[in-house]
Design a protein around this motif. Structure first.
Motif, PDB file in Angstrom:
ATOM      1  N   GLY A  93       4.343 -53.299  -0.721  1.00 44.05           N
ATOM      2  CA  GLY A  93       3.731 -51.974  -0.784  1.00 44.05           C
ATOM      3  C   GLY A  93       4.138 -51.215  -2.025  1.00 44.05           C
ATOM      4  O   GLY A  93       3.318 -50.575  -2.683  1.00 44.05           O
ATOM      5  N   MET A  94       5.429 -51.300  -2.384  1.00 45.03           N
ATOM      6  CA  MET A  94       5.908 -50.608  -3.570  1.00 45.03           C
ATOM      7  C   MET A  94       5.326 -51.217  -4.843  1.00 45.03           C
ATOM      8  O   MET A  94       5.004 -50.511  -5.795  1.00 45.03           O
ATOM      9  N   ASN A  95       5.190 -52.529  -4.863  1.00 43.00           N
ATOM     10  CA  ASN A  95       4.615 -53.193  -6.038  1.00 43.00           C
ATOM     11  C   ASN A  95       3.169 -52.777  -6.265  1.00 43.00           C
ATOM     12  O   ASN A  95       2.681 -52.763  -7.406  1.00 43.00           O
ATOM     13  N   LEU A  96       2.469 -52.452  -5.192  1.00 39.60           N
ATOM     14  CA  LEU A  96       1.077 -52.024  -5.314  1.00 39.60           C
ATOM     15  C   LEU A  96       0.968 -50.582  -5.805  1.00 39.60           C
ATOM     16  O   LEU A  96      -0.119 -50.123  -6.150  1.00 39.60           O
ATOM     17  N   GLY A  97       2.099 -49.872  -5.803  1.00 41.80           N
ATOM     18  CA  GLY A  97       2.089 -48.507  -6.330  1.00 41.80           C
ATOM     19  C   GLY A  97       2.353 -47.419  -5.308  1.00 41.80           C
ATOM     20  O   GLY A  97       2.186 -46.237  -5.620  1.00 41.80           O
ATOM     21  N   ALA A  98       2.759 -47.798  -4.079  1.00 39.56           N
ATOM     22  CA  ALA A  98       3.071 -46.774  -3.077  1.00 39.56           C
ATOM     23  C   ALA A  98       4.265 -45.943  -3.536  1.00 39.56           C
ATOM     24  O   ALA A  98       5.145 -46.428  -4.248  1.00 39.56           O
ATOM     25  N   ASP A  99       4.301 -44.691  -3.114  1.00 43.54           N
ATOM     26  CA  ASP A  99       5.390 -43.802  -3.510  1.00 43.54           C
ATOM     27  C   ASP A  99       6.549 -43.818  -2.526  1.00 43.54           C
ATOM     28  O   ASP A  99       7.683 -43.496  -2.889  1.00 43.54           O
ATOM     29  N   ASP A 100       6.277 -44.192  -1.271  1.00 40.20           N
ATOM     30  CA  ASP A 100       7.343 -44.231  -0.269  1.00 40.20           C
ATOM     31  C   ASP A 100       6.899 -45.122   0.887  1.00 40.20           C
ATOM     32  O   ASP A 100       5.723 -45.495   0.993  1.00 40.20           O
ATOM     33  N   TYR A 101       7.863 -45.450   1.763  1.00 35.66           N
ATOM     34  CA  TYR A 101       7.593 -46.370   2.870  1.00 35.66           C
ATOM     35  C   TYR A 101       8.458 -45.943   4.046  1.00 35.66           C
ATOM     36  O   TYR A 101       9.678 -46.002   3.972  1.00 35.66           O
ATOM     37  N   LEU A 102       7.831 -45.483   5.121  1.00 38.51           N
ATOM     38  CA  LEU A 102       8.539 -45.090   6.334  1.00 38.51           C
ATOM     39  C   LEU A 102       8.289 -46.124   7.420  1.00 38.51           C
ATOM     40  O   LEU A 102       7.170 -46.594   7.590  1.00 38.51           O
ATOM     41  N   THR A 103       9.332 -46.484   8.138  1.00 30.49           N
ATOM     42  CA  THR A 103       9.191 -47.468   9.213  1.00 30.49           C
ATOM     43  C   THR A 103       9.152 -46.765  10.573  1.00 30.49           C
ATOM     44  O   THR A 103       9.904 -45.833  10.823  1.00 30.49           O
ATOM     45  N   LYS A 104       8.252 -47.229  11.424  1.00 36.70           N
ATOM     46  CA  LYS A 104       8.157 -46.699  12.788  1.00 36.70           C
ATOM     47  C   LYS A 104       9.234 -47.343  13.665  1.00 36.70           C
ATOM     48  O   LYS A 104       9.531 -48.525  13.509  1.00 36.70           O
ATOM     49  N   PRO A 105       9.788 -46.573  14.609  1.00 35.59           N
ATOM     50  CA  PRO A 105       9.574 -45.131  14.812  1.00 35.59           C
ATOM     51  C   PRO A 105      10.410 -44.328  13.818  1.00 35.59           C
ATOM     52  O   PRO A 105      11.437 -44.786  13.346  1.00 35.59           O
ATOM     53  N   PHE A 106       9.960 -43.119  13.529  1.00 37.71           N
ATOM     54  CA  PHE A 106      10.678 -42.268  12.587  1.00 37.71           C
ATOM     55  C   PHE A 106      10.855 -40.886  13.200  1.00 37.71           C
ATOM     56  O   PHE A 106      10.143 -40.491  14.123  1.00 37.71           O
ATOM     57  N   GLU A 107      11.827 -40.162  12.685  1.00 37.07           N
ATOM     58  CA  GLU A 107      12.083 -38.797  13.145  1.00 37.07           C
ATOM     59  C   GLU A 107      11.132 -37.828  12.437  1.00 37.07           C
ATOM     60  O   GLU A 107      10.678 -38.085  11.317  1.00 37.07           O
ATOM     61  N   GLU A 108      10.840 -36.712  13.092  1.00 32.48           N
ATOM     62  CA  GLU A 108       9.949 -35.716  12.494  1.00 32.48           C
ATOM     63  C   GLU A 108      10.494 -35.226  11.162  1.00 32.48           C
ATOM     64  O   GLU A 108       9.744 -35.092  10.186  1.00 32.48           O
ATOM     65  N   GLU A 109      11.800 -34.965  11.108  1.00 30.93           N
ATOM     66  CA  GLU A 109      12.395 -34.463   9.874  1.00 30.93           C
ATOM     67  C   GLU A 109      12.272 -35.482   8.748  1.00 30.93           C
ATOM     68  O   GLU A 109      12.090 -35.129   7.585  1.00 30.93           O
ATOM     69  N   GLU A 110      12.396 -36.767   9.092  1.00 29.19           N
ATOM     70  CA  GLU A 110      12.278 -37.828   8.092  1.00 29.19           C
ATOM     71  C   GLU A 110      10.885 -37.833   7.474  1.00 29.19           C
ATOM     72  O   GLU A 110      10.721 -37.955   6.258  1.00 29.19           O
ATOM     73  N   LEU A 111       9.860 -37.696   8.321  1.00 31.44           N
ATOM     74  CA  LEU A 111       8.478 -37.680   7.842  1.00 31.44           C
ATOM     75  C   LEU A 111       8.225 -36.464   6.954  1.00 31.44           C
ATOM     76  O   LEU A 111       7.700 -36.586   5.842  1.00 31.44           O
ATOM     77  N   LEU A 112       8.602 -35.285   7.437  1.00 31.48           N
ATOM     78  CA  LEU A 112       8.344 -34.058   6.686  1.00 31.48           C
ATOM     79  C   LEU A 112       9.115 -34.029   5.368  1.00 31.48           C
ATOM     80  O   LEU A 112       8.612 -33.553   4.353  1.00 31.48           O
ATOM     81  N   SER A 113      10.334 -34.562   5.382  1.00 24.64           N
ATOM     82  CA  SER A 113      11.137 -34.619   4.169  1.00 24.64           C
ATOM     83  C   SER A 113      10.490 -35.529   3.125  1.00 24.64           C
ATOM     84  O   SER A 113      10.445 -35.193   1.935  1.00 24.64           O
ATOM     85  N   ALA A 114       9.978 -36.681   3.573  1.00 30.64           N
ATOM     86  CA  ALA A 114       9.321 -37.618   2.648  1.00 30.64           C
ATOM     87  C   ALA A 114       8.072 -36.985   2.041  1.00 30.64           C
ATOM     88  O   ALA A 114       7.819 -37.118   0.837  1.00 30.64           O
ATOM     89  N   ILE A 115       7.301 -36.301   2.876  1.00 28.30           N
ATOM     90  CA  ILE A 115       6.072 -35.654   2.384  1.00 28.30           C
ATOM     91  C   ILE A 115       6.414 -34.564   1.372  1.00 28.30           C
ATOM     92  O   ILE A 115       5.810 -34.488   0.296  1.00 28.30           O
ATOM     93  N   LYS A 116       7.384 -33.730   1.707  1.00 27.99           N
ATOM     94  CA  LYS A 116       7.785 -32.649   0.806  1.00 27.99           C
ATOM     95  C   LYS A 116       8.251 -33.199  -0.533  1.00 27.99           C
ATOM     96  O   LYS A 116       7.867 -32.695  -1.596  1.00 27.99           O
ATOM     97  N   CYS A 117       9.064 -34.263  -0.479  1.00 24.19           N
ATOM     98  CA  CYS A 117       9.603 -34.854  -1.694  1.00 24.19           C
ATOM     99  C   CYS A 117       8.488 -35.385  -2.587  1.00 24.19           C
ATOM    100  O   CYS A 117       8.470 -35.137  -3.795  1.00 24.19           O
ATOM    101  N   ARG A 118       7.514 -36.084  -1.981  1.00 23.77           N
ATOM    102  CA  ARG A 118       6.438 -36.683  -2.776  1.00 23.77           C
ATOM    103  C   ARG A 118       5.482 -35.635  -3.339  1.00 23.77           C
ATOM    104  O   ARG A 118       4.962 -35.775  -4.442  1.00 23.77           O
ATOM    105  N   LEU A 119       5.253 -34.567  -2.592  1.00 28.75           N
ATOM    106  CA  LEU A 119       4.408 -33.492  -3.098  1.00 28.75           C
ATOM    107  C   LEU A 119       5.079 -32.793  -4.277  1.00 28.75           C
ATOM    108  O   LEU A 119       4.421 -32.437  -5.266  1.00 28.75           O
TER     109      LEU A 119
END
Length: 349
Positions: A93-119
């Protein structure tokens, strides 16, 4: 209000994530398959794409590849969310150009933190591109840390080391930066009495050997392969030129180095104030994270190495491992250690 394209074929999970994002003040548009996602991305122009991998019509990898072919969607931050946790899946996924990779299950804070960081990084990238429009049109531009790693893969000089072989020694001139393609490396220092202290553990996909990029200073410590290792090396002068031309990559690399420093601080605090049991438990967990590709795989590591990271005597570590074995936290077979209960180890005081 930032717009997020959520791509997930599981209806219940898609609705739950969408609700979480909307409660966090995001505008959400959803797609249940890959084909729909590509059409919606070109129509809605989202600020970020949050995408599952295993889906009908088109999988997540195909979605990312398709979006990268259009100028209007090529630079949209893209985060994979998937239950696929193997290293090769993440790297693909990273080689194709993805900016991040979250594995399920994940915590709400983990998801929101990743989104904030990438934005935030997208805004920084936008500023850089506006300041350097000519650079933005260059196909060879390295736009993020994952592309820098790909550059090491494609253009780096390859090195191979056997287990226990020294990669560089204290006092050697630091002329290169390495990316670990395979294996695990320990970075070590010696105290005044010649006792070894392991300062860091580096695993596959980590950078190794960073020192000053302006001076060819000698290494202050030495690095040894803990198992068979493959590295890709680039001269420091080339790395310096890449970072000077790509500010966004420099910012991401600073985050990585800051994270490494934070881990070292935690290790120092642990060595200074934690109990022997706590030190041993945290060291085992650290090695599990760095060395275990399979959570069921045993740790094949010398007791002296474990003691070196924990900052305790080898005899004390062996006694503590024996206690953990009797408590059912670990199993020991042929001197290899299998961690049976990671959650319990995290609670050890």
């Amino acid at each position: 209000m930032k717009k997020i394209l959520l791509v997930e074929d599981d209806t219940s999970l898609r609705e739950n994530i969408a609700e979480l994002l909307e409660l966090s003040s995001f505008n959400v548009c959803s797609a249940s398959n890959g084909k729909m996602a590509v059409d919606m991305a070109r129509k809605e122009h989202p600020d970020l794409v949050l995408c599952d991998i295993m889906m009908p019509e088109m999988d997540g990898y195909e979605v990312l590849e398709e979006l990268s072919t259009y100028e209007s969607t090529r630079y949209i931050p893209f985060i994979f969310v998937s239950a696929k946790t193997e290293k090769q899946d993440i790297r693909k996924g990273m080689n194709l150009g993805a900016d991040d990779y979250l594995t399920k299950p994940f915590e709400e804070e983990e998801l929101l933190s990743a989104i904030k960081c990438r934005l935030e990084k997208a805004e920084q990238m936008k500023t850089v591109l506006e300041e350097h429009p000519k650079q933005a049109s260059q196909e060879h531009e390295i736009r993020n840390l994952n592309e820098l790693k790909n550059f090491f893969d494609d253009h780096g000089q390859l090195f191979s080391y056997d287990k226990d072989e020294t990669i560089y020694s204290k006092g050697d001139h630091s002329n290169m930066v390495y990316l670990i393609l395979k294996g695990v490396v320990k970075s070590c220092g010696l105290d005044e009495e010649g006792k070894e202290l392991i300062t860091s553990i580096y695993a596959e996909d980590d950078f190794l050997g960073f020192t000053s990029l302006t001076d060819h200073l000698p290494y202050k410590e030495y690095a040894v392969a803990m198992e068979d290792v493959e590295l890709a090396g680039i001269s420091k002068e080339k790395v310096k030129a890449i970072l000077e031309d790509n500010k966004s990559v420099s910012l991401e690399l600073m985050d990585v180095i800051a994270g490494d420093l934070e881990n070292i601080k935690k290790q120092l605090l642990q060595m200074a104030y934690s109990s022997v049991r706590k030190k041993t438990a945290q060291t085992l967990l650290m090695y599990c994270k760095a060395m275990n590709r399979d959570k069921q795989a045993a740790l094949k590591i010398a007791r002296s190495d474990l003691a070196g990271v924990a900052g305790i005597a080898t005899e004390s570590l062996i006694r503590t491992l024996s206690d953990f074995k009797h408590e059912g936290l670990i199993a020991i077979e042929n001197r290899n250690i299998l961690v049976l209960d990671r959650e319990a180890l995290e609670q050890v005081h």
